[in-house]
Design a protein around this motif. Structure first.
Motif, PDB file in Angstrom:
ATOM      1  N   GLU B  16      35.759  42.664  49.141  1.00  0.00           N
ATOM      2  CA  GLU B  16      34.896  43.390  48.319  1.00  0.00           C
ATOM      3  C   GLU B  16      33.792  43.031  48.138  1.00  0.00           C
ATOM      4  O   GLU B  16      33.113  41.924  48.516  1.00  0.00           O
ATOM      5  N   GLU B  22      31.182  41.986  38.815  1.00  0.00           N
ATOM      6  CA  GLU B  22      32.112  42.857  39.391  1.00  0.00           C
ATOM      7  C   GLU B  22      33.560  42.285  39.266  1.00  0.00           C
ATOM      8  O   GLU B  22      34.021  40.916  39.270  1.00  0.00           O
ATOM      9  N   ILE B  23      34.719  43.226  39.289  1.00  0.00           N
ATOM     10  CA  ILE B  23      36.134  42.473  39.230  1.00  0.00           C
ATOM     11  C   ILE B  23      36.729  42.497  40.779  1.00  0.00           C
ATOM     12  O   ILE B  23      36.428  43.980  41.195  1.00  0.00           O
ATOM     13  N   VAL B  24      37.148  41.863  41.266  1.00  0.00           N
ATOM     14  CA  VAL B  24      37.461  41.723  42.632  1.00  0.00           C
ATOM     15  C   VAL B  24      39.045  41.167  42.724  1.00  0.00           C
ATOM     16  O   VAL B  24      39.374  40.524  41.709  1.00  0.00           O
ATOM     17  N   TRP B  25      39.665  41.495  43.774  1.00  0.00           N
ATOM     18  CA  TRP B  25      40.815  40.718  44.152  1.00  0.00           C
ATOM     19  C   TRP B  25      40.598  39.607  44.861  1.00  0.00           C
ATOM     20  O   TRP B  25      39.860  39.569  45.936  1.00  0.00           O
ATOM     21  N   ILE B 151      44.990  37.222  42.838  1.00  0.00           N
ATOM     22  CA  ILE B 151      44.700  37.448  41.397  1.00  0.00           C
ATOM     23  C   ILE B 151      43.347  38.266  41.292  1.00  0.00           C
ATOM     24  O   ILE B 151      42.492  38.422  42.292  1.00  0.00           O
ATOM     25  N   TRP B 152      43.219  38.980  40.245  1.00  0.00           N
ATOM     26  CA  TRP B 152      41.918  39.573  40.046  1.00  0.00           C
ATOM     27  C   TRP B 152      40.994  38.808  39.224  1.00  0.00           C
ATOM     28  O   TRP B 152      41.516  38.197  38.462  1.00  0.00           O
ATOM     29  N   PHE B 153      39.675  38.835  39.699  1.00  0.00           N
ATOM     30  CA  PHE B 153      38.948  38.115  38.774  1.00  0.00           C
ATOM     31  C   PHE B 153      37.679  38.520  38.650  1.00  0.00           C
ATOM     32  O   PHE B 153      37.081  39.356  39.579  1.00  0.00           O
ATOM     33  N   GLN B 154      36.867  38.523  37.277  1.00  0.00           N
ATOM     34  CA  GLN B 154      35.646  39.067  37.075  1.00  0.00           C
ATOM     35  C   GLN B 154      34.673  38.068  37.585  1.00  0.00           C
ATOM     36  O   GLN B 154      34.690  36.898  36.951  1.00  0.00           O
ATOM     37  N   LEU B 191      31.758  31.550  29.455  1.00  0.00           N
ATOM     38  CA  LEU B 191      32.082  32.327  30.731  1.00  0.00           C
ATOM     39  C   LEU B 191      31.266  32.346  31.762  1.00  0.00           C
ATOM     40  O   LEU B 191      31.014  33.176  32.853  1.00  0.00           O
TER      41      LEU B 191
END
Ligand code: SF4
Lengths: 168, 416
Positions: B16, B22-25, B151-154, B191
């Motif tokens: 992606e 952005e949140i991605v796999w 895992i999804w991660f921002q 963060l």
């Protein structure tokens, strides 16, 4: 959530779901304790109904990682929570369980401008971020769900997603 | 528009579009769980996915480090639940003899530069020290990672930190780290992925890099990276792990949320007073603080070089009567170095208690806690109330802890 149009910031998960009830594991029973430890909002479970949208202040769900702080709203069939930002773990927990937590950095302006008031009837499109205040006949915008968050919401959370995509 | 270090690593592990926010796999190179969190992963996995396999057994691990060997029945049961599960699924357990999980992953070359690793350990971001994106997560996420390898991660924003100035001679990596924690607090790096630059960080050894990166957690950051390094660090990492060290670097036109300069000119030893890691002072500015105990170890300061620094102060001296000094090497490999280089003898003869490797002394594990009213000086990373028992904890470098244990009150090594 707040008084006189001001949102309460930094509401932590202990205020959302008191640690005295952490032993409860049945989703059905969790709703009655939602916001039970937040001054001024203890009667919330009796006053809310399915599909209600909660508007909250910055850093909603700060602090510890208890899943019940998300599940109590699912239990009440809360429609979604909109806040300028969420506690990092709270956001992960909510997305993982398929509960819509939506960000809107301009929330304070919307409220100050009278575009959003407690009790208004609003609709939000989670894919486009378009919001309609049907009571005031006004439009507004929030940040739409991103693809990944939407995928998880659509199937009902992380574990359902793993089963549906079957990556054995 | 260029990419930051974290964006580069994530780009290498997803199809992606990668930009901060952005949140991605994210594809994972390694997923692990420890003896805390691990039993819940097993429970979740069995409930949700039953008898199905984990996604890739060669990339899935348990690392036991919190209570090793188990000194409570609950830990004994939990570790056994994990062992049985790992045997059934056919993946490896780094068992109670190995040491702190994140360090074991580095030593085994499982946390290579540019790779992605998750575990149930909030200090997994220590892996930033070797250019790896390590991340601690809850048991639901780790269960999903065991099952899918993703895992999804921002994608976090990045903060650039320049360290400048010449500190005084006794200034160690821990002093540098504590001073940076003081300057950044828990808001500036919150963060974020933090990139550290400047001569003082470039000069750090592998153990110094670990010290700094481990305390990014206490700055509320996501991870820390130190892209500039000495040649000796690259060869040391290679000899330790067998993996080439190719630290990802940021593009010149990468976008940062902020840049901060921290001046360490003339600084000496630092101490974080109870009960916050950000409550940092010069050792010289403290009123006399009498201590009951000292602890040297933890993922922050449990490497050979850390224990060697303590041994240099302790050699030929005695821990003061009435003071207890506990030493816990990070891993079995560190223990072996202590043994082979004669350092163990120096530490032993000073009167210190030396235990087997692991999180003991930091977590409420195998080398005891502090009692009510006890004052301890520790090389750990957290001094919150109740974190290591009921006592009060001061955080400092191995040399400061060693010197304090000889004198019976908090002091720098030059006070001896
Ligand atoms: S030494 Fe302490 S902080 Fe480090 S991994 Fe172990 S328990 Fe966590």
């Amino acid at each position: 959530m707040g008084k006189k149009g001001r949102l309460i910031e930094d509401i932590d998960t202990d205020q959302i779901f008191h640690n005295a009830f952490l032993h409860i594991t049945e989703l059905r029973q969790m709703g009655q304790y939602a916001l039970g430890n937040l001054e001024g909002w203890k009667d919330f479970p009796g006053k809310t109904g399915p599909g209600d949208i909660i508007i909250a202040g910055r850093n909603f769900g700060a602090g510890s990682s208890r899943q019940q702080a998300v599940d109590c709203f699912k239990s009440l069939q809360t429609g979604m929570i909109i806040a300028p930002s969420f506690g990092a773990i709270y956001f992960r927990n909510a997305v993982n369980s398929g509960f819509p937590v939506m960000k809107c950095s301009k929330l304070a302006d919307l409220i100050a401008g009278g575009l959003l008031k407690s009790g208004d009837k609003i609709r939000v499109n989670i894919r486009t971020g378009e919001g309609q205040n049907q009571t005031r006949k006004e439009a507004f915008f929030i940040e739409p769900m991103n693809e990944v968050q939407y995928n998880l919401w659509e199937v009902g959370g992380l574990f359902s997603y793993a089963k549906k995509t079957k990556k054995d | 528009m260029g990419y930051t270090i974290i964006e580069k690593i994530i780009r290498g592990h997803t199809d992606e579009e990668v930009r901060a926010g952005e949140i991605v796999w994210l594809d994972l190179d390694v997923r692990s769980a420890r003896d805390f969190g691990g039993p819940n992963v097993v429970k979740n996995f069995c409930r949700e996915f039953g008898d199905t396999p984990v996604s890739d057994r060669s990339k899935t691990f348990f690392t036991f480090d919190l209570c090793v060997p188990a000194c409570t029945l609950q830990y004994a049961d939990n570790q056994q639940v994990c062992r049985d599960f790992a045997r059934a699924k056919g993946f490896k357990v780094f068992d109670v003899d190995e040491g702190i999980g994140s360090h074991v992953l580095i030593e085994r070359g499982l946390a290579a530069s540019g790779s992605t690793v998750v575990g149930t350990d909030s200090h997994m971001n220590i892996l930033g020290a070797v250019g790896c994106f390590g991340q601690g997560m809850g048991d639901v996420d780790i269960t999903f990672a065991f099952k899918t390898g993703k895992i999804w991660f921002q994608v976090p924003e990045s903060l650039k930190v320049f360290v400048r100035g010449e500190p005084s001679s006794g200034f160690s990596a821990k002093d540098l780290t504590l001073y940076i924690v003081k300057q950044l607090g828990t808001k500036k790096a919150a963060l974020k992925s933090v990139e550290f630059y400047g001569e003082a960080v470039r000069k750090l050894s592998i153990s110094g890099r670990i010290t700094l990166c481990s305390m990014v957690t206490e700055m509320a950051g996501i991870i820390g990276f130190i892209p500039e390094f000495k040649d000796s660090v690259a060869s040391e990492i290679k000899s330790l792990s067998g993996e080439e060290f190719n630290h990802p670097y940021a593009d010149k036109d990468a976008v940062y949320s902020d840049a901060i300069t921290i001046d360490i000119d003339g600084l000496g030893p630092q101490v974080a007073a109870p009960f916050l890691p950000t409550n940092v002072k010069d050792v010289g500015d403290l009123e006399e603080v009498k201590i009951d105990s000292g602890f040297i170890g933890c993922c922050t300061n449990g490497r050979f070089e850390d224990l060697k620094a303590a041994a240099r102060v302790l050699k030929g001296k005695k821990v003061k009567d009435g003071v207890m000094l506990k030493i816990v090497p990070a891993t079995r490999k560190v223990y072996k170095q202590l043994l082979e280089k004669g350092t163990l003898k120096d530490l032993f003869e000073s009167g210190a208690i030396i235990s087997n490797p692991g999180c003991g002394g930091c977590a409420q594990g195998h080398i005891g806690l502090t009692g009510k009213g006890e004052v301890q000086i520790s090389t750990g990373n957290r001094n919150f109330e109740g974190k290591q028992g009921k006592g009060q904890n001061y955080l400092a470098s191995p040399a400061v802890v060693a010197a304090s244990c000889i004198l019976g009150h908090i002091a720098g090594p030059e006070d001896i």
